[in-house]
Design an enzyme around this catalytic site. Structure first.
Site, short mmCIF file in Angstrom:
data_model
loop_
_atom_site.label_atom_id
_atom_site.label_comp_id
_atom_site.label_asym_id
_atom_site.label_seq_id
_atom_site.Cartn_x
_atom_site.Cartn_y
_atom_site.Cartn_z
N LYS A 118 47.56 6.98 -40.95
CA LYS A 118 47.47 7.96 -39.88
C LYS A 118 46.06 7.99 -39.28
CE LYS A 118 51.68 9.54 -40.08
NZ LYS A 118 51.96 10.96 -40.26
N GLN A 152 52.80 10.17 -55.48
CA GLN A 152 53.43 9.57 -54.30
C GLN A 152 52.62 8.32 -53.96
OE1 GLN A 152 52.71 13.26 -52.76
NE2 GLN A 152 50.87 12.77 -51.60
N ASP A 155 53.21 7.52 -43.81
CA ASP A 155 52.25 6.80 -44.67
C ASP A 155 52.44 7.10 -46.15
OD1 ASP A 155 51.52 9.43 -44.19
OD2 ASP A 155 49.37 9.05 -44.38
N ASP A 208 49.82 17.94 -56.59
CA ASP A 208 50.30 18.00 -55.21
C ASP A 208 51.83 18.05 -55.18
OD1 ASP A 208 49.55 17.79 -52.34
OD2 ASP A 208 50.73 15.95 -52.43
N ASN A 209 52.36 19.02 -54.46
CA ASN A 209 53.81 19.12 -54.27
C ASN A 209 54.63 18.99 -55.56
OD1 ASN A 209 53.87 19.56 -51.46
ND2 ASN A 209 53.59 17.37 -51.07
N GLU A 259 50.43 23.19 -56.85
CA GLU A 259 50.37 23.49 -55.43
C GLU A 259 51.81 23.78 -54.98
OE1 GLU A 259 49.85 21.62 -51.04
OE2 GLU A 259 50.93 20.72 -52.70
N LYS A 275 41.79 15.82 -43.46
CA LYS A 275 42.75 14.96 -44.15
C LYS A 275 42.79 13.57 -43.54
CE LYS A 275 46.35 17.57 -43.59
NZ LYS A 275 47.78 17.96 -43.66
N TYR A 276 42.38 13.46 -42.27
CA TYR A 276 42.54 12.18 -41.58
C TYR A 276 41.21 11.61 -41.06
CZ TYR A 276 47.23 14.12 -41.55
OH TYR A 276 48.43 14.69 -41.92
#
Length: 660
Positions: free
Chosen positions: A260, A320, A355, A390-391, A419, A529-530
């Site tokens: 991204k 992930q 991504d 995360d998640n 999270e 984040k990007y």
């Protein structure tokens, strides 16, 4: 339960005993139960506590109310790991006999020969022949002699009744008997598990930042990619603000496929850095460090530097993969294949994450579970003792229960933060299955009614759920911060830091970063984040445009006052102004007490009167003296407390005193 008496409604018990309750080393854990028997006979109770190393201790229980059936005791865990307790209950023949005899004497009854013989036989049970001790409160008297004389008096029919019963009803005899009372009908409750964490799992101030944004800028203003070495230069500033935990987003290689661009655009330029949560590339996966950040050795040096400053490092565990993660080719069975043969990417409509490939924990659980465990153990070996996950709500609950139990079986000092921005049942379910802390919905609770209701709920769930109140995250710029200006940043920090033992900020909060990607969005404009986001913290501080002094003060007050390191003792107090909220906390170990009054108006002065619940504060008499830790002023507090609060750093008053 094994035995004859009733033991009901034990607490803390989570999921009907299916999951361990939670406690922390040094925390005062209240254990309670309803203990009863038929009729009017007296009962006694105690808690048998077992530490993780097998050591046991017995703590006497007391009635919560005179004549009631609810009993409680306080246990203080000494070491992390899985502990347990069970309630012991018994019929108390001594108390039954003593109270019964006193009642009959008070009623004027004189034919008590059977009662006196029963008492004599009870006293003979207490001190077997040949046992020597000294009666408490009776120096120089042989304990056996004290009891023998009481027995002889009870059996001496030639004495007047008052002289026969007097020795047996004396205080020295009562203390002797109750020091090791006779127990009949001993009943053992169910063994209940308690997962004990180290103190940091209960109390801590977290600071999140991206190491890659610490490289500064080139002469032309272009951001330079930071490294773990440049990131280490930020640690002294974070430590000076009083934070305890430094949380890092994933430090692994970032995928290039579908990377991204800025603001989550679908196409990335050659210099765009991508999202750290798109884990994995040809340089490696979850076991590797991004080459632009440095090496594994740089990471271990970073953690060592943090420790030297009193900081711990929490690492993101993001299960992930980027499309070019090595696992995609080595273990295609760990992913979900779509009908056209492609691998499904992550979605959270309307958001799409092309991504990122989610892992499928159902296709090959044995090998995937083992791989994740090896990854966690690898980073433990590299110095990590805290994992922010995360998640977690997108992975199976049985996986987390297995992973956390397995890790803590060999490393009880490790804990996990969830999270879990998800449905309440899932958030709480993850907590029951082993997560020591959880993100919460505090981010979206802004009114007095919302805050009071939600924090009351969290405190009620403290046996298994520990909230970590983050004021913002890289994903979430709350609408309140977008609109409220510096005053909103100040008051939200005050709330988070004092309502919960654990709280956190994401870097940039102290600079009042409040620009959203678009109206109605909670995404940051130019999200870190990007892309790289170098910040001039020192310059902002010099210009008076930094919240650092306020964050430093809040964290100092938190460390100085054990009451603010508690959740279970949270108590809200009425205020006659909905723009003000008041609450207190107490620490049962030290007698420390704190009353917080916080304004919910970020821009104007608010006045009101707090009506104190003095019983909850342990202050039956008023007025009493307290110190306002924000201003340093000494105040006399009574049943009602008038307050006046302004915006920004005058948004809170934090009164502190000792209850004993």
């Amino acid at each position: 339960m094994v035995g004859r008496l009733g033991i009901d409604d034990e607490s803390p018990v989570v999921g009907h005993g299916g999951y361990p309750a939670k406690a922390a080393v040094g925390e005062h854990l209240v254990i309670s139960a309803t203990v009863w028997r038929e009729g009017h006979g007296a009962v006694g109770a105690a808690v048998e506590w077992r530490e993780p190393d097998g050591r046991t201790s017995t703590v006497p229980m007391q009635r919560q109310e005179p004549g009631g059936d609810r009993w409680h005791a306080v246990v203080v865990p000494r070491s992390p790991g899985e502990s347990s307790f069970r309630i012991l209950a018994w019929a108390d023949p001594w108390t039954t006999w003593r109270s019964g005899l006193q009642a009959k004497l008070g009623a004027g009854l004189t034919d008590l020969s059977n009662e006196l013989e029963e008492g004599a036989r009870l006293l003979e049970r207490v001190r077997p022949p040949g046992q020597d001790a000294h009666a408490p409160g009776a120096p120089g008297q042989d304990a056996r002699g004290v009891l023998d004389r009481a027995v002889a008096a009870l059996r001496d029919a030639a004495r007047p009744l008052p002289q026969r019963v007097g020795p047996a009803l004396s205080e020295p005899v009562h203390r002797l008997v109750t020091a090791d009372p006779p127990r009949d009908l001993l009943t053992e409750g169910t063994i209940r598990r308690v997962s004990v964490d180290r103190h940091r799992a209960l109390f801590g101030s977290w600071y999140e930042f991206f190491p890659r944004s610490t490289g500064g800028t080139a002469a032309d203003g272009t951001p330079l990619h930071g490294t773990l070495r440049t990131a280490a230069r930020e640690l002294p500033r974070i430590a000076r603000m009083g934070f305890d935990v430094v949380y890092l987003p994933p430090v692994h290689p970032i995928g290039r496929v579908h990377r991204k661009g800025p603001n989550n655009t679908l196409t990335a330029g050659p210099d765009d850095v991508g999202s750290p949560w798109a884990v994995g590339a040809r340089e490696g996966g979850h076991d590797a460090v991004h080459p632009l950040l440095g090496t594994v050795e740089d990471f271990t040096r970073f953690t060592a530097t943090a420790r030297s400053l009193g900081l711990e490092v929490a690492l993101d565990l993001a299960l992930q993969c980027a499309p070019d993660h090595p696992w995609v080719t080595e273990h295609p069975e760990w992913f979900t294949a779509r009908p056209d043969g492609t691998i499904a990417f992550a979605e959270n409509p309307p958001k799409k994450y092309e991504d990122i490939y989610p892992l499928d924990f159902d296709t090959a659980p044995g090998t995937l579970y083992a791989e994740v465990l090896s990854i966690v153990r690898l980073w433990i070996d590299r110095g990590v003792r805290i994992f922010r996950v995360d998640n977690p709500h997108t992975k199976p609950p049985d996986f987390w229960e297995w992973l956390i139990r397995t890790v803590r079986g060999t490393h009880p000092d490790v804990f996990f933060l969830a999270e879990a921005f998800t449905r309440p049942a899932v958030l709480k379910g993850l907590a029951r299955r082993g997560f020591a802390q959880s993100y919460t919905y505090f981010t979206w609770r802004t009114t007095k009614q919302e805050l009071t209701s939600y924090l009351t709920e969290l405190a009620a769930d403290a046996d298994f759920l520990r909230p970590n109140l983050f004021v913002n995250t890289p994903d979430i710029l709350p609408v309140a911060l977008q609109r409220g200006g510096p005053g909103m940043f100040a008051l939200r920090a005050a709330l988070a830091a004092t309502l919960s033992p654990s709280w956190g900020v994401y870097s940039g909060y102290e600079l009042y970063e409040d620009r959203a990607l678009r109206p109605g969005s909670e995404e940051y404009l130019d999200s870190e984040k990007y892309q790289l986001r170098p910040r001039d913290f020192d310059g902002a501080l010099a210009r008076g445009r930094s919240l650092e002094p306020w964050l430093t003060l809040l964290n100092r007050i938190r460390r100085d006052h054990p009451a603010l390191q508690q959740l279970r003792t949270l108590c809200f107090h009425p205020v006659d102004n909905d723009a003000l909220i008041a609450y207190s906390k107490t620490d049962p170990a030290t007698g420390d007490a704190v009353l917080c009054v916080v304004s919910l108006n970020p821009s104007d002065t608010e006045e009101g009167t707090v009506a104190l619940d003095l019983d909850r504060l342990g202050r039956p008499r008023t007025p009493f003296t307290a110190v306002d830790e924000v201003t340093g002023e000494v105040a006399e507090l009574g049943p009602v407390v008038p307050v006046k609060l302004g915006p920004e750093r005058a948004a809170a008053r934090i009164f502190a005193w000792r209850t004993s």
